[in-house]
Design a protein around this motif. Structure first.
Motif, mmCIF file in Angstrom:
data_model
loop_
_atom_site.group_PDB
_atom_site.id
_atom_site.type_symbol
_atom_site.label_atom_id
_atom_site.label_comp_id
_atom_site.label_asym_id
_atom_site.label_seq_id
_atom_site.Cartn_x
_atom_site.Cartn_y
_atom_site.Cartn_z
ATOM 1 N N VAL A 78 0.846 -1.197 0.000
ATOM 2 C CA VAL A 78 0.000 0.000 0.000
ATOM 3 C C VAL A 78 0.879 1.245 0.000
ATOM 4 C CG1 VAL A 78 -1.941 -1.102 1.171
ATOM 5 C CG2 VAL A 78 -0.141 0.007 2.528
ATOM 6 N N PRO A 79 0.386 2.367 -0.536
ATOM 7 C CA PRO A 79 1.144 3.619 -0.468
ATOM 8 C C PRO A 79 1.241 4.108 0.979
ATOM 9 C CG PRO A 79 -0.583 3.715 -2.149
ATOM 10 C CD PRO A 79 -0.859 2.514 -1.317
ATOM 11 N N VAL A 80 2.265 4.902 1.271
ATOM 12 C CA VAL A 80 2.408 5.455 2.616
ATOM 13 C C VAL A 80 1.445 6.626 2.788
ATOM 14 C CG1 VAL A 80 4.806 4.741 2.840
ATOM 15 C CG2 VAL A 80 4.281 6.971 1.828
ATOM 16 N N GLU A 81 1.398 7.188 3.968
ATOM 17 C CA GLU A 81 0.417 8.222 4.300
ATOM 18 C C GLU A 81 0.558 9.475 3.446
ATOM 19 O OE1 GLU A 81 0.951 8.795 8.468
ATOM 20 O OE2 GLU A 81 -0.205 7.007 9.031
ATOM 21 N N THR A 82 1.779 9.786 2.999
ATOM 22 C CA THR A 82 1.987 11.005 2.202
ATOM 23 C C THR A 82 1.701 10.795 0.711
ATOM 24 O OG1 THR A 82 4.342 10.455 2.031
ATOM 25 C CG2 THR A 82 3.680 11.983 3.795
ATOM 26 N N LYS A 86 -5.711 7.707 -4.031
ATOM 27 C CA LYS A 86 -6.466 8.275 -5.153
ATOM 28 C C LYS A 86 -5.576 8.969 -6.172
ATOM 29 C CE LYS A 86 -7.465 12.636 -2.765
ATOM 30 N NZ LYS A 86 -8.534 13.533 -2.269
ATOM 31 N N GLU A 87 -4.323 9.285 -5.788
ATOM 32 C CA GLU A 87 -3.398 9.937 -6.707
ATOM 33 C C GLU A 87 -2.447 8.951 -7.386
ATOM 34 O OE1 GLU A 87 -1.616 13.625 -5.458
ATOM 35 O OE2 GLU A 87 -3.053 13.824 -3.797
ATOM 36 N N ILE A 88 -2.643 7.667 -7.099
ATOM 37 C CA ILE A 88 -1.851 6.620 -7.735
ATOM 38 C C ILE A 88 -2.677 6.010 -8.861
ATOM 39 C CG2 ILE A 88 -0.707 4.395 -7.415
ATOM 40 C CD1 ILE A 88 0.672 6.717 -6.036
ATOM 41 N N PRO A 89 -2.146 5.912 -10.064
ATOM 42 C CA PRO A 89 -2.930 5.352 -11.180
ATOM 43 C C PRO A 89 -3.232 3.876 -10.968
ATOM 44 C CG PRO A 89 -0.628 5.593 -11.813
ATOM 45 C CD PRO A 89 -0.765 6.279 -10.487
ATOM 46 N N THR A 90 -4.324 3.438 -11.557
ATOM 47 C CA THR A 90 -4.702 2.024 -11.526
ATOM 48 C C THR A 90 -4.735 1.505 -12.958
ATOM 49 O OG1 THR A 90 -6.030 2.319 -9.521
ATOM 50 C CG2 THR A 90 -6.459 0.357 -10.857
ATOM 51 N N VAL A 91 -4.109 0.369 -13.168
ATOM 52 C CA VAL A 91 -4.026 -0.209 -14.503
ATOM 53 C C VAL A 91 -4.871 -1.481 -14.555
ATOM 54 C CG1 VAL A 91 -2.498 -1.081 -16.301
ATOM 55 C CG2 VAL A 91 -1.678 0.676 -14.713
ATOM 56 N N HIS A 114 5.484 -3.076 -7.345
ATOM 57 C CA HIS A 114 4.949 -2.043 -8.232
ATOM 58 C C HIS A 114 3.711 -2.568 -8.956
ATOM 59 C CE1 HIS A 114 9.182 0.010 -8.701
ATOM 60 N NE2 HIS A 114 8.806 -0.140 -7.450
ATOM 61 N N ALA A 115 3.787 -3.803 -9.419
ATOM 62 C CA ALA A 115 2.654 -4.385 -10.148
ATOM 63 C C ALA A 115 1.433 -4.522 -9.241
ATOM 64 C CB ALA A 115 3.047 -5.744 -10.723
ATOM 65 N N LYS A 116 1.652 -4.941 -8.022
ATOM 66 C CA LYS A 116 0.537 -5.104 -7.080
ATOM 67 C C LYS A 116 -0.080 -3.767 -6.708
ATOM 68 C CE LYS A 116 -2.216 -7.242 -4.278
ATOM 69 N NZ LYS A 116 -3.354 -8.025 -4.835
ATOM 70 N N LEU A 117 0.743 -2.749 -6.561
ATOM 71 C CA LEU A 117 0.251 -1.418 -6.217
ATOM 72 C C LEU A 117 -0.571 -0.804 -7.350
ATOM 73 C CD1 LEU A 117 3.469 -0.016 -4.536
ATOM 74 C CD2 LEU A 117 1.233 -0.056 -3.431
ATOM 75 N N LEU A 118 -0.143 -1.040 -8.582
ATOM 76 C CA LEU A 118 -0.727 -0.360 -9.726
ATOM 77 C C LEU A 118 -1.805 -1.167 -10.442
ATOM 78 C CD1 LEU A 118 2.673 1.049 -10.974
ATOM 79 C CD2 LEU A 118 0.819 2.402 -9.983
ATOM 80 N N ALA A 119 -1.818 -2.465 -10.218
ATOM 81 C CA ALA A 119 -2.869 -3.321 -10.795
ATOM 82 C C ALA A 119 -3.358 -4.278 -9.707
ATOM 83 C CB ALA A 119 -2.334 -4.086 -11.995
ATOM 84 N N PRO A 120 -3.888 -3.735 -8.618
ATOM 85 C CA PRO A 120 -4.233 -4.561 -7.452
ATOM 86 C C PRO A 120 -5.275 -5.634 -7.711
ATOM 87 C CG PRO A 120 -5.205 -2.369 -7.277
ATOM 88 C CD PRO A 120 -4.256 -2.316 -8.428
ATOM 89 N N ASP A 121 -6.173 -5.411 -8.657
ATOM 90 C CA ASP A 121 -7.231 -6.387 -8.931
ATOM 91 C C ASP A 121 -6.759 -7.563 -9.774
ATOM 92 O OD1 ASP A 121 -8.999 -4.776 -7.539
ATOM 93 O OD2 ASP A 121 -9.730 -3.753 -9.339
ATOM 94 N N ASP A 122 -5.613 -7.415 -10.413
ATOM 95 C CA ASP A 122 -5.169 -8.437 -11.364
ATOM 96 C C ASP A 122 -3.852 -9.102 -10.987
ATOM 97 O OD1 ASP A 122 -7.359 -8.018 -13.154
ATOM 98 O OD2 ASP A 122 -6.392 -6.168 -13.811
ATOM 99 N N VAL A 123 -3.203 -8.640 -9.925
ATOM 100 C CA VAL A 123 -1.882 -9.166 -9.559
ATOM 101 C C VAL A 123 -1.915 -9.774 -8.157
ATOM 102 C CG1 VAL A 123 0.534 -8.578 -9.110
ATOM 103 C CG2 VAL A 123 -0.679 -7.512 -11.029
ATOM 104 N N THR A 124 -1.347 -10.958 -8.028
ATOM 105 C CA THR A 124 -1.201 -11.623 -6.729
ATOM 106 C C THR A 124 0.255 -12.010 -6.541
ATOM 107 O OG1 THR A 124 -3.437 -12.550 -6.930
ATOM 108 C CG2 THR A 124 -1.993 -13.502 -5.257
ATOM 109 N N ILE A 125 0.798 -11.731 -5.364
ATOM 110 C CA ILE A 125 2.185 -12.068 -5.064
ATOM 111 C C ILE A 125 2.208 -13.203 -4.041
ATOM 112 C CG2 ILE A 125 4.376 -11.253 -4.118
ATOM 113 C CD1 ILE A 125 3.716 -8.479 -5.119
ATOM 114 N N TYR A 126 2.948 -14.255 -4.367
ATOM 115 C CA TYR A 126 3.118 -15.395 -3.474
ATOM 116 C C TYR A 126 4.583 -15.508 -3.078
ATOM 117 C CZ TYR A 126 -1.429 -16.897 -5.305
ATOM 118 O OH TYR A 126 -2.760 -16.961 -5.673
ATOM 119 N N LYS A 127 4.825 -15.843 -1.819
ATOM 120 C CA LYS A 127 6.204 -16.075 -1.385
ATOM 121 C C LYS A 127 6.453 -17.577 -1.386
ATOM 122 C CE LYS A 127 8.383 -13.416 1.401
ATOM 123 N NZ LYS A 127 8.923 -12.646 2.562
ATOM 124 N N TYR A 128 7.400 -18.006 -2.199
ATOM 125 C CA TYR A 128 7.737 -19.411 -2.317
ATOM 126 C C TYR A 128 8.177 -19.974 -0.963
ATOM 127 C CZ TYR A 128 9.683 -23.674 -4.294
ATOM 128 O OH TYR A 128 9.948 -24.981 -4.580
#
Length: 308
Positions: A78-82, A86-91, A114-128
């Motif tokens: 997630v973005p930090v407080e500053t 709403k000012e971060i684009p969504t792809v 970066h991918a998760k932040l900008l395309a949150p509905d389409d990207v999932t990150i898994y830790k092996y």
């Protein structure tokens, strides 16, 4: 990840000044001759004013874990407080993306976030090793990884059809779970005919692929993941050769080894043109929203320090 310019410069000194020269020739977009100062400047990006302000104000708290971060929290995605969300684009992406992250990959140095932040509905990150079972969906999933059996993006639809029973899909799209290497041999002409019929019966070629998998790790760490039995039998895709602009270039590796977010971006551009067969108009450029800002920040810091 701290993005204080001087700190970043100190971290990258070991990589040498040649990275800037290499980057000036990279990212094969539309007008390479205009990239001499910044090869990413032709991207159609949302305003980065919010990042400029955040840079001036320094590190800020993550709204979830309260850790001190710059721009975003690479743990909570997630973005930090500053940096207002709403000012971060969504792809919006044309398919789902799974990123499998090596457990030893440093969170703060990875661009997968970066991918998760900008395309949150389409990207999932898994830790092996905590990754999904892909076997039953093997006919609609591909893995980005170079190798002797890898195919190009434009050939994805053709090769995915080989995962169907004897090259023919049933009406309900219930395909064989066996990889094509285990299927009975058929004559080349018959195989091509059956594959073409299957593609036609299912509409657009692009509808066949529903998910793409990327591995987020150094190249020296990939073997443990790529040999996992859960990834065996998946169609492997090799991207076109392009030069990286990543400032943490892996020592001893060629400059064609892309960062994770670069690989995702380039795959989607090729997929859009080769599979969807649509003109690319910058639809996925904002995936490099953070990457391009950091690149410019680091390049400017090196220039100021006389390292350019």
């Amino acid at each position: 990840m701290s993005l204080n310019s001087s700190t970043l410069l100190n971290e990258e000194n070991s990589q040498g000044p040649k990275r800037n020269t290499e980057c000036s020739e990279s990212l094969e977009l539309q007008t390479p001759s205009s990239f001499q100062d910044n090869p990413l400047q032709q991207l159609q990006l949302a305003s980065q004013e919010v990042l400029e302000k955040a840079k001036k104000s320094g590190r800020s708290k993550c709204p979830r874990c309260s850790s001190s971060r710059m721009f975003y929290c690479y743990t909570c995605f997630v973005p930090v407080e500053t940096v207002p969300t709403k000012e971060i684009p969504t792809v919006k992406l044309p398919l789902k993306i799974d990123i499998i992250k090596h457990p030893n990959e440093t969170d703060g140095k990875s661009t997968a976030v970066h991918a998760k932040l900008l395309a949150p509905d389409d990207v999932t990150i898994y830790k092996y090793p905590c990754i999904p079972e892909y076997e039953e969906k093997r006919h609609e999933i591909a893995l980005i990884f170079p190798g002797p059996n890898s195919v190009s993006v434009k050939d994805i639809a053709f090769h995915l059809q080989k995962y169907t029973e004897k090259g023919v899909c049933s009406n309900d799209d219930d395909c064989s779970r066996e990889p094509f290497l285990k299927q009975a041999k058929i004559e080349p002409k018959e195989e091509e005919k059956n594959l073409n019929e299957c593609i036609s019966s299912n509409g657009s070629e692009g509808t066949r692929l529903k998910k793409i998998i990327f591995i987020d790790s150094t190249w020296n760490q990939t073997n443990k993941i790529i040999t996992d039995e859960r990834l065996q039998g998946l169609l492997q895709i090799e991207l076109k050769t392009r030069k990286t602009c990543f400032w943490r270039h892996q020592k001893g590796k060629p400059d064609t080894y892309l960062s994770t977010i670069e690989a995702i971006y380039y795959f989607l551009v090729d997929y859009h043109q080769e599979i969807l067969r649509e003109r690319y108009k910058g639809q996925y450029d904002n995936l490099l929203f953070f990457f391009s800002f950091m690149y410019t920040l680091i390049k400017n810091a090196k220039r100021c320090a006389g390292k350019d």
